[in-house]
Design a protein around this motif. Structure first.
Motif, PDB file in Angstrom:
ATOM      1  N   GLY A 104       2.070 -24.626 -10.579  1.00  0.00           N
ATOM      2  CA  GLY A 104       1.896 -24.278 -11.982  1.00  0.00           C
ATOM      3  C   GLY A 104       2.731 -25.157 -12.900  1.00  0.00           C
ATOM      4  N   VAL A 105       3.993 -25.383 -12.526  1.00  0.00           N
ATOM      5  CA  VAL A 105       4.873 -26.227 -13.339  1.00  0.00           C
ATOM      6  C   VAL A 105       4.350 -27.660 -13.360  1.00  0.00           C
ATOM      7  CG1 VAL A 105       7.192 -27.204 -13.519  1.00  0.00           C
ATOM      8  CG2 VAL A 105       6.897 -24.792 -12.925  1.00  0.00           C
ATOM      9  N   ARG A 106       3.933 -28.167 -12.205  1.00  0.00           N
ATOM     10  CA  ARG A 106       3.425 -29.537 -12.142  1.00  0.00           C
ATOM     11  C   ARG A 106       2.185 -29.701 -13.015  1.00  0.00           C
ATOM     12  NH1 ARG A 106       4.033 -28.501  -6.684  1.00  0.00           N
ATOM     13  NH2 ARG A 106       1.805 -28.847  -6.267  1.00  0.00           N
ATOM     14  N   PHE A 107       1.285 -28.698 -12.959  1.00  0.00           N
ATOM     15  CA  PHE A 107       0.057 -28.773 -13.758  1.00  0.00           C
ATOM     16  C   PHE A 107       0.378 -28.764 -15.252  1.00  0.00           C
ATOM     17  CE2 PHE A 107      -3.288 -26.624 -16.162  1.00  0.00           C
ATOM     18  CZ  PHE A 107      -4.374 -27.453 -15.875  1.00  0.00           C
ATOM     19  N   LEU A 108       1.258 -27.876 -15.680  1.00  0.00           N
ATOM     20  CA  LEU A 108       1.578 -27.770 -17.103  1.00  0.00           C
ATOM     21  C   LEU A 108       2.236 -29.044 -17.621  1.00  0.00           C
ATOM     22  CD1 LEU A 108       2.876 -24.081 -17.337  1.00  0.00           C
ATOM     23  CD2 LEU A 108       0.753 -25.006 -18.275  1.00  0.00           C
ATOM     24  N   VAL A 109       3.181 -29.602 -16.858  1.00  0.00           N
ATOM     25  CA  VAL A 109       3.878 -30.810 -17.293  1.00  0.00           C
ATOM     26  C   VAL A 109       2.908 -31.982 -17.395  1.00  0.00           C
ATOM     27  CG1 VAL A 109       5.631 -32.523 -16.667  1.00  0.00           C
ATOM     28  CG2 VAL A 109       6.115 -30.079 -16.430  1.00  0.00           C
ATOM     29  N   LEU A 110       2.061 -32.155 -16.365  1.00  0.00           N
ATOM     30  CA  LEU A 110       1.119 -33.273 -16.375  1.00  0.00           C
ATOM     31  C   LEU A 110       0.051 -33.100 -17.447  1.00  0.00           C
ATOM     32  CD1 LEU A 110       0.702 -33.890 -12.540  1.00  0.00           C
ATOM     33  CD2 LEU A 110       1.840 -35.372 -14.187  1.00  0.00           C
TER      34      LEU A 110
END
Length: 369
Positions: free
Chosen positions: A31-37
């Motif tokens: 989830g964090v990776r998706f939001l940041v990217l």
């Protein structure tokens, strides 16, 4: 047309991010990776549309390396390692992009970008599976293992990756400015094929080096105890002799080991040797290296002067009982301190061997009284 151009670039971007995602160590959850990217992508493409409103000819693809900013935050790998991975990915993406463009130009100017999107998607559909299943694991294997054998080669390998990616960027700019032709498509395939062959050759060289190193480690290891063996001892001793630092040699011979085999059997005798080896390894963990010289004989190389406290600890073997196969029959230890100029290795081993036998004779006389 703008939407189709955007889809072409997004497709390339997704392939590159998927490669990093699949082969880099993650710091945060999905989830964090998706939001940041996703946030970075909105900022990235918004800035390009604002600053370069007529983009879409593929000449700004190098700006994709700006994704190293969020990737360095999201993954544990070194930034330069991720940069090298991205170089290979961009070379692959540019191959698909330029090939799709050239074929689309041959088909005609009408629906150029729509045809490009379909052809590029088709190329990915045919090549993504071997890329992720076969090519990328081998590429990561090279990155992880090449530096263990030759650090100079790592620099050449990294430079090779960067230059090949730069060449694809140049081909991208040149071929996008010209009409499509079969010759250009063949040139693209030729260059991409030679790039793949170069990585295959490097992979096999590194793979063979790994196997050779493992065989060398096996050849320098004692099968029974897991300690370094006699060959390794003389190699390390020769290295110590080539320097100027003081070092010590301890030669240990297990007392009455034949009695252990005669009374308890050879299986217990082997367990006896392994147990003693484990104790020696633990005692000298921070002060030397233990070797099995042969049979019931062991050697320790220690930096500096003779470690009297460690020697006494081995002689008494106070920690023998836990896990011991049978009672301890004591050990005779000879020790010498070596200072430059050093004698040859055989002379040093003969000297410490004599010291050990002197101790063994003293032990026998003490037991016979």
């Amino acid at each position: 047309m703008f939407i189709v151009q955007l889809l072409i670039i997004l497709e390339m971007l997704c392939v590159n991010i998927a490669s990093v995602e699949g082969f880099c160590r993650r710091k945060y959850n999905k989830g964090v990776r998706f939001l940041v990217l996703a946030a970075f992508s909105v900022l990235f493409f918004g800035s390009i549309v604002f600053l370069f409103p007529k983009y879409g000819d593929g000449k700004l693809m190098f700006l994709g390396f700006l994704y190293l900013i969020p990737l360095s935050f999201l993954y544990e790998n070194r930034v330069f390692q991720m940069f090298i991975i991205m170089c290979m990915n961009w070379a692959y993406s540019l191959f698909a992009f330029v090939t799709a463009f050239q074929i689309s130009r041959i088909l005609g100017e009408e629906n150029l970008y729509r045809n490009m999107l379909m052809i590029q998607t088709g190329i990915y559909a045919l090549t993504l599976y071997p890329l992720f299943k076969w090519a990328m694991p081998k590429f990561i294997f090279i990155l992880e293992n090449l530096g263990k054998y030759n650090r100079e080669c790592v620099r050449y390998f990294n430079l090779n990756c960067i230059l090949q990616s730069a060449t694809f960027v140049v081909l991208n700019v040149v071929f996008l400015a010209e009409v499509g032709s079969i010759a250009k498509i063949l040139a693209i395939f030729f260059f991409f094929g030679t790039t793949i062959l170069s990585y295959i050759m490097i992979y096999h060289i590194v793979s063979d080096s790994v196997r050779i190193r493992k065989l060398e480690q096996v050849s320098l290891r004692d099968d029974l105890t897991g300690l370094a063996n006699r060959v390794c001892l003389f190699e390390d001793l020769q290295e110590l002799r080539s320097g100027k630092d003081v070092f010590s040699i301890l030669f240990m011979d297990l007392d009455r080991f034949k009695e252990v085999n005669d009374i308890h059997g050879h299986v217990v005798g082997d367990q006896y040797l392994r147990h003693f080896a484990d104790i020696c390894r633990d005692v000298f963990r921070d002060r030397g290296k233990v070797y099995r010289f042969g049979g019931d004989e062991f050697v320790v190389l220690c930096p500096g002067s003779i470690p009297e406290d460690k020697t006494e600890e081995i002689r008494t073997c106070r920690n023998w009982e836990p896990g011991a196969p049978c009672p301890f029959n004591q050990v005779s230890i000879g020790a010498i301190e070596c200072r430059p100029p050093f004698s040859d290795a055989d002379s040093l081993m003969h000297e410490v061997d004599q010291k050990m036998y002197e101790m063994k004779l003293k032990s026998k006389r003490a037991r016979s009284r």
